[in-house]
Scaffold this active site. Structure first.
Site, PDB file in Angstrom:
ATOM      1  N   ASP A  88       0.828  -1.199   0.000  1.00 51.47           N
ATOM      2  CA  ASP A  88       0.000   0.000   0.000  1.00 51.47           C
ATOM      3  C   ASP A  88       0.869   1.259   0.000  1.00 51.47           C
ATOM      4  OD1 ASP A  88      -2.842   0.974   0.465  1.00 51.47           O
ATOM      5  OD2 ASP A  88      -1.835   1.965   2.135  1.00 51.47           O
TER       6      ASP A  88
ATOM      7  N   GLU B 190      14.173 -15.461   0.956  1.00 55.95           N
ATOM      8  CA  GLU B 190      14.431 -16.536   1.920  1.00 55.95           C
ATOM      9  C   GLU B 190      13.496 -17.712   1.677  1.00 55.95           C
ATOM     10  OE1 GLU B 190      13.783 -14.729   5.722  1.00 55.95           O
ATOM     11  OE2 GLU B 190      15.583 -13.473   5.572  1.00 55.95           O
TER      12      GLU B 190
END
Ligand code: GLC
Ligand code: CA
Length: 577
Positions: A231, A283
């Site tokens: 956002d 990751e």
């Protein structure tokens, strides 16, 4: 924080009921995905309190699967006082009790993954809610304290600090500063809020702010989120030097500041934040994805979309364009080139929870485009809303006809396509909502000078009857007009000529046809766009009103019935040659 994940099952936190995440080598799933946006409070209400919830989403997964989308993006579901429809987040690592629980979130993720759908979670990093623990702590702490330092507090001007630190107006209207009461009860400092006063802006110079968002990204990634929608991604970092106090509004000066040097928006250093986020995304296997909501100049988007950053960015150009062949062609060509330069794919969107639904926009005369940085698209739809939003003023049939043509064109473009809940039903905007029922802070902060975004957030009609048209067993938190019944999903699913059936067919075909991210323009008349995709896939849109000839081949789908082998006005056809 958990250890980096390498295997597919390692991402499931102990004790949750999720099924193993499908071991997909497909790290590129997002590049050409069709992503369906759910505004959770208005999608489906399972427990009958009038507010959509996660159980409601779970109950509609078959519907989503049958629609043929690839992923679901959920607007915020976090604990929130709903000062801005949930974009005022009180706790980034929990679920609003009115919407569900973390266990239900896990169940929803498992069910979505079980149906082969990805899930994208909305992250709101520019500001928190004023109910966030950090802000409560800041209010309880003295000026100059570390707790205040997580936000942007300043002393006021005037003899007693009674005037705001500067004259900036917020995006949602009214001043961008709010005065607080100090712990001893005296009138105190002011804090910055670019949006509603319940949305204090965070100070992104703070390491603990940065670390906490890394923890949030891992939290949802560990729970199975495949990606994130960021956002106001062009916000976050700011330069609060008093030299900028002369701005009038928080979006003032966007055109005059050197690139990357506006005090608030699109600052170069925001990409240091996203570079760190990228290391977290990577990751995971497959890497988590992200798409930036960044209302910036087209040439600045590539930084957000870079593989070292968020990876993809919205482009709102088609949403801001008129239904016009030349505008569409320029926008498509420019954005494909920009995305290639960024090493990404582009995104396309016509409707979301912030703008007037495109079936209505296209039924009004052409729109003036909004300026970059404007969160809410301006133009005749706003004027129509201000006049009272009477559906009789909209050419509904024409709006829907154009909307279907535009959507069919969009679904044939390389890149990902974002769909907003209800557009697959051909839903128009609800223009008439009594003031007492409105929720959007823009309506209240501007004293009605802006009508706001409630009209695209009215709960969906699932059935033609019932107190909330199948949205839930009882009411609906925003009133549904009686004509909503005509757009109900149930009957549309059974009608092969409905807009829902049209979307299903288009999305199924898109799966079959979508290949390499290439597009070739073919010669066509001024009002017509004709391009091909690999595999003999021809896409022709007639933006004009006179029928045109189609290329020889098998007509796979058209947005409106063909006229004796010709493509009628305001219609798109897919043809296999
Ligand atoms: C984004 C959201 C919008 C929200 C604003 C502030 O533009 O899409 O709904 O009001 O950010 O968070
Ligand atoms: Ca509910």
């Amino acid at each position: 924080m958990s250890a980096p994940h390498t295997g597919s099952t390692a991402t499931i936190p102990a004790g949750t009921a999720t099924v193993p995440y499908p071991d997909t080598p497909d790290a590129d799933w997002w590049r050409q995905a069709a992503v369906y946006q759910i505004y959770p409070r208005s999608f489906a209400d399972a427990n009958g309190d009038g507010i959509g919830d996660l159980r409601g989403v779970i109950s509609r997964i078959d519907y989503l699967k049958e629609l043929g989308i690839d992923a679901v993006w959920l607007s915020p579901f976090y604990p929130s006082a709903l000062a801005d429809g949930g974009y005022d987040v009180a706790d980034y690592r929990d679920i609003d009790p009115r919407i569900g629980t973390l266990e239900e979130f896990d169940e929803m993720v498992a069910a979505l993954h079980g149906a082969g759908l990805k899930i994208v979670v909305d992250i709101v990093p520019n500001h928190t809610s004023d109910l966030h623990a950090w802000f409560r702590e800041a209010l309880a702490s003295p000026r100059g304290s570390s707790a205040r330092g997580r936000y942007i507090f300043r002393d006021g001007k005037g003899e007693h600090g009674e005037l705001p630190p500067n004259g900036w107006a917020s995006i949602f209207g009214g001043p961008a500063w709010e005065r607080v009461t100090e712990p001893d009860g005296t009138p105190g400092q002011w804090y910055l809020h670019l949006f509603a006063k319940e949305q204090p802006d965070l100070n992104w110079d703070r390491r603990d702010v940065r670390d906490d968002f890394l923890a949030t990204l891992r939290f949802w990634s560990d729970r199975g989120a495949d990606g994130f929608r960021i956002d106001v991604a062009h916000g976050l970092t700011k330069n609060m030097d008093p030299a900028f106090d002369a701005l009038r509004t928080v979006i003032d000066g966007l055109d005059t500041f050197e690139d990357g040097q506006h005090p608030i928006w699109d600052r170069d250093e925001v990409h240091e934040v996203y570079a760190e986020w990228r290391t977290v995304f990577n990751e995971y296997a497959p890497p988590r994805t992200a798409v930036a909501e960044a209302w910036v100049e087209a040439h600045r988007l590539a930084r957000y979309a870079s593989p070292d950053g968020l990876g993809q960015a919205f482009n709102f150009d088609l949403l801001e364009a008129d239904f016009d062949a030349a505008q569409f062609r320029r926008i498509i060509a420019d954005n494909l080139a920009l995305a290639t330069r960024a090493g990404s794919s582009t995104t396309w969107v016509f409707s979301n929870h912030d703008v007037t639904r495109h079936a209505t926009r296209y039924g009004l005369p052409p729109a003036a485009s909004a300026r970059p940085g404007d969160m809410l698209v301006g133009g005749p739809d706003k004027a129509w809303l201000l006049r009272g939003g009477d559906p009789a003023e909209v050419d509904i049939a024409r709006g829907l006809r154009r909307a279907r043509a535009a959507t069919l064109l969009m679904l044939a473009l390389p890149g990902s396509a974002y769909l907003y809940q209800g557009e697959e039903l051909g839903l128009p905007e609800v223009g008439q909502i009594p003031a007492a029922d409105r929720q959007d802070p823009t309506f209240f902060r501007t004293h009605g000078a802006e009508i706001g975004r409630d009209g695209c957030r009215v709960p969906l009609p699932w059935e033609p009857t019932g107190t909330s048209l199948g949205f839930g067993p009882y009411g609906s938190h925003l009133p549904q007009p009686t004509w909503f019944a005509d757009y109900a999903a149930g009957p549309q699913a059974a009608d092969p000529t409905s807009t829902l059936s049209f979307y299903r067919r288009a999305l199924a075909l898109r799966h079959e046809l979508q290949g390499a991210e290439h597009l070739h323009w073919q010669d066509a008349a001024a009002d017509v766009l004709h391009f091909t995709r690999p595999g003999g896939w021809h896409v022709v849109t007639n933006f004009g009103t006179t029928p045109v000839d189609l290329p020889e081949g098998e007509v796979l789908l058209a947005s409106a019935p063909l006229a004796g082998g010709c493509l009628p006005g305001e219609t798109t056809a897919w043809i296999r040659v």
